[in-house]
Enzyme design. Structure first.
Site, PDB file in Angstrom:
ATOM      1  CG  HIS A   1      -2.002   1.054   1.141  1.00 54.22           C
ATOM      2  ND1 HIS A   1      -2.930   1.082   0.125  1.00 54.22           N
ATOM      3  CD2 HIS A   1      -2.307   2.102   1.952  1.00 54.22           C
ATOM      4  CE1 HIS A   1      -3.764   2.091   0.311  1.00 54.22           C
ATOM      5  NE2 HIS A   1      -3.403   2.732   1.421  1.00 54.22           N
TER       6      HIS A   1
ATOM      7  CG  HIS B   1      -5.933   1.313   6.832  1.00 52.47           C
ATOM      8  ND1 HIS B   1      -4.585   1.408   7.099  1.00 52.47           N
ATOM      9  CD2 HIS B   1      -6.194   2.248   5.867  1.00 52.47           C
ATOM     10  CE1 HIS B   1      -4.047   2.364   6.344  1.00 52.47           C
ATOM     11  NE2 HIS B   1      -4.998   2.869   5.583  1.00 52.47           N
TER      12      HIS B   1
ATOM     13  CG  ASP C   1      -1.178   4.513   4.126  1.00 49.26           C
ATOM     14  OD1 ASP C   1      -1.447   5.216   3.138  1.00 49.26           O
ATOM     15  OD2 ASP C   1      -1.998   4.317   5.036  1.00 49.26           O
TER      16      ASP C   1
END
Length: 461
Positions: free
Chosen positions: A58, A274, A325
């Site tokens: 991610h 998540h 992220d």
């Protein structure tokens, strides 16, 4: 001497550390043979400690440019939602040329940090104000070029973003660069499929979140994509924040993961990014679906998202991987360390991310993150084995923390003791040694950051 072989005094295979391992691969960079207990061929260099490269499942590449610039409290209840406004401000100013510079430097940084592939969750598509670029792929193509320049493996995930909230609320002004209707998105995806195929990248789909997409459009888009590539990965942000859970309950009467499972055929192609706030039923259903949970521990900590209940997910035998992220940290070892430490703080115990079959925490963490990351990437990058890509990370046997250490402690020392003074020496992708040295591009990224800060000096930062 073959250009498609490597000899490792120690290599981390499916069984753990094995000695005197000869690895061979073909022209495409696919491993063809792995032999432990081998004799080193004459003239073939050897490495000390060899790990499979870690997938980063991610990434929002452009966010690296403002890492460290949001650590100032502007409101007594600063949260993800206030941080998001600052992120939007940066997103308004990045150009395709700037994105390519930022991503190229970031991807090189990822390689140096032990990531050999990345899933790029990409949502800044249009010009500021929302008008499409003359070339609809301009921003996406910048990311593909960055991956090619560095050699990192790429799974490109163009983001479907249509609404600002549940119930198909109209987009906010700062979201206009992200927005597509169904037909425009399908046109973009079809163009990107050709681009990625020619570049050796994998193309998937990222519905941004349940609040941001039309369910009807998502069903139609998934049907089109799976007709083209039945293996295309699908990544979605879900249950990251308690507010999202509350808003979904108000909209549908169901929690986000519950609603997703009830309305879509979630399977092993899906990655739930998540998934921090699930109840017991959601843990059970999500794990049973075969989907991967994408954990981003340093970003989740930085944004105050909450702590994923890894113990509960482990009991359900769920798959998971790690991502960086927002890139507040870019370090595969540090993500795994943060995951374990978050559980220690949550449960007030030690050595939690492991089980009876694999009580070594570092080995358990690395193996499961590797397997889950490979699944979420949709690429053959699940370890040092025939049929997998020749993606390797060499640890420096002369690093002060690794010198003369027994094999059973090397991985745990790398993960838990060396993240701030990395033990990584060399990195290969597709069997090619990649340049992980810092370059002059760092100063160009600094100039981009300065220009962006100046551009929104009048906005809240």
């Amino acid at each position: 001497m073959s250009n498609h072989q490597l000899f490792a005094r120690h290599a981390w295979l499916e069984q753990g550390w094995q000695q005197d391992v000869l690895i061979s691969w073909n022209e495409a960079g696919t491993i063809t043979a792995v032999a432990a207990g081998a004799v080193k061929p004459d003239g073939l260099p050897s490495v000390s400690w060899l790990l499979p490269g870690m997938p980063n499942l991610h990434s929002h590449a452009f966010q690296r440019v403002f890492a460290g610039l949001t650590e100032y409290r502007h409101h007594p209840t600063d949260s993800f939602w206030s941080w998001r406004q600052l992120m939007y401000a940066f997103a308004q100013h990045v150009t395709p040329a700037q994105l390519e510079v930022i991503a190229t430097e970031l991807y090189r940084e990822m390689l140096a940090a032990g990531y050999t592939s990345v899933c790029e969750f990409h949502y800044v598509h249009h010009q500021p104000g929302g008008a499409p670029y003359p070339d609809a792929m301009a921003m996406s193509a910048a990311l593909v070029r960055a991956a090619k320049a560095t050699g990192i493996g790429l799974t490109l995930l163009p983001v479907l973003y249509q609404h600002s909230g549940f119930g198909q609320q109209p987009p906010e002004a700062h979201q206009q660069r992200f927005i597509h209707d169904k037909s425009a998105f399908l046109s973009l995806w079809d163009q990107l499929f050709v681009l990625c195929r020619n570049a050796g990248a994998k193309l998937g789909l990222a519905p941004h979140s349940l609040r941001a997409v039309s369910p009807e459009d998502l069903h139609a888009i998934l049907a089109h994509i799976f007709a083209v590539d039945a293996t295309a990965p699908v990544h979605i942000h879900v249950s990251e924040q308690q507010k999202e859970v509350d808003d979904c309950l108000a909209w549908s009467g169901k929690r986000p993961v519950q609603w997703l499972m009830d309305n879509f055929d979630v399977d092993a192609r899906w990655c739930l990014i998540h998934a921090t706030h699930m109840d017991a039923g959601e843990y059970q259903r999500a794990a049973a679906s075969g989907a991967v949970v994408g954990l981003c521990p340093t970003t989740e900590a930085n944004l105050g998202d909450g702590v994923f209940d890894f113990q509960h997910w482990k009991l359900q035998r769920g798959s998971w991987g790690i991502g960086s992220d927002s890139h507040i940290a870019v370090n595969a070892a540090e993500e795994l360390l943060q995951l374990e430490y978050s559980q220690r703080l949550l449960f007030q115990q030690r050595n939690i991310c492991c089980d009876a079959e694999e009580p070594d925490v570092a080995s358990y963490l690395y193996r499961h993150a590797l397997l889950g990351g490979a699944q979420a990437s949709g690429r053959c990058i699940a370890g040092i084995a025939p049929g997998q890509q020749a993606d390797f990370v060499e640890l420096d046997g002369n690093h002060p923390l690794l010198m003369a250490i027994p094999a059973e402690y090397v991985l745990s020392t790398h993960l838990f003791a060396s993240s701030r003074q990395s033990a990584i020496k060399q990195v290969w992708t597709r069997g090619i040694v990649r340049d992980i040295a810092q370059t002059s591009a760092g100063s160009e990224v600094a100039r981009i950051r300065q220009k962006m800060i100046a551009a929104f000096a009048g906005e809240t930062l």
